[in-house]
Design a protein around this motif. Sequence first.
Motif, PDB file in Angstrom:
ATOM      1  N   SER A 215      65.657 -72.438  62.490  1.00 44.24           N
ATOM      2  CA  SER A 215      64.697 -72.776  61.427  1.00 44.24           C
ATOM      3  C   SER A 215      63.627 -73.738  61.913  1.00 44.24           C
ATOM      4  N   GLN A 225      61.264 -68.862  58.450  1.00 45.63           N
ATOM      5  CA  GLN A 225      61.305 -68.826  56.993  1.00 45.63           C
ATOM      6  C   GLN A 225      62.657 -68.324  56.503  1.00 45.63           C
ATOM      7  N   LYS A 228      65.352 -70.983  56.874  1.00 49.22           N
ATOM      8  CA  LYS A 228      65.193 -72.030  55.865  1.00 49.22           C
ATOM      9  C   LYS A 228      65.700 -71.561  54.509  1.00 49.22           C
ATOM     10  N   LEU A 229      65.475 -70.276  54.202  1.00 45.31           N
ATOM     11  CA  LEU A 229      66.000 -69.737  52.954  1.00 45.31           C
ATOM     12  C   LEU A 229      67.528 -69.755  52.958  1.00 45.31           C
ATOM     13  N   GLN A 232      68.947 -73.195  52.164  1.00 46.01           N
ATOM     14  CA  GLN A 232      68.617 -73.827  50.891  1.00 46.01           C
ATOM     15  C   GLN A 232      69.871 -74.050  50.050  1.00 46.01           C
ATOM     16  N   GLN A 234      70.259 -73.580  47.012  1.00 44.65           N
ATOM     17  CA  GLN A 234      70.403 -72.472  46.078  1.00 44.65           C
ATOM     18  C   GLN A 234      71.289 -71.386  46.693  1.00 44.65           C
ATOM     19  N   LYS A 236      73.486 -71.810  49.094  1.00 47.93           N
ATOM     20  CA  LYS A 236      74.844 -72.310  49.271  1.00 47.93           C
ATOM     21  C   LYS A 236      75.636 -72.226  47.964  1.00 47.93           C
TER      22      LYS A 236
END
Length: 250
Positions: A215, A225, A228-229, A232, A234, A236
């Motif tokens: 990342s 990208q 990084k998503l 996040q 969210q 996890k």
Amino acid sequence: MKEEEKLDEITDNYDLSLIENMNIDSVHSSMAKIHQFQKIIQNTLVEGHDYGKTFYGSSKPSLLKPGAEKILMLLGISSEYQIIDKVQNYEEGFFAFSVKCILKKNDRIITEGLGHSNSRERKYLSGKQDIYMLGNTCLKMAKKRALVDATLTVSSLSDIFTQDMEDITQFEEEERVETMNLEDAKRIKISFGKYSGMTLGQIYEKDRGYIGWLSEKSRDEAICQACKLLLQPQFKSEEIQEKGNRMPPK
């Protein structure tokens, strides 16, 4: 017989006479040499430098300027350029160039290629560039496109490479990054390093530290990208919920 029908009959007879007068053994030898040359080119050129990624809708990678120059060097062919049309409007910041690339061997013209570029192309509309420098940029791009066009013709390589479409690839890559979701991120497969051939989703399950490293360190914007998503909070929380759903009831 109508004039149009006569013309078609003459053309058909002419095409047939060309075939009948052809030395088949010579043609077979030439086709074999073309095939051998194509193999040499495929084994010599470097992906990412001499030819680019295959863009959406094409089964062939795009030939880039360094690759075209290497091919012409192998063939002992030189290139010349002619500007056949241009617009230079400094007041509105609009520039357009149409360029012809002429390929020669021993001062004999072998073939020609055409290329065009203008400052209204999407890649120049970001506002990140000085509009008054776009004239030179568009001229260089038109020359590059003409060079690749001519090279594909003279070297019989159009069945393994397509026209230099690195700008189209760039646009699609940008769109891919902008619209990427978690499922897209998990499906991306990498072709380098110790996890070559695995998807980012598989790597995340095995080595999340590596995803964190990618990342920050990957030179591929889409991979950065995607990682990084995956990292996040969210994602996890969704992962925890998914694992909970898979647990057997007590």
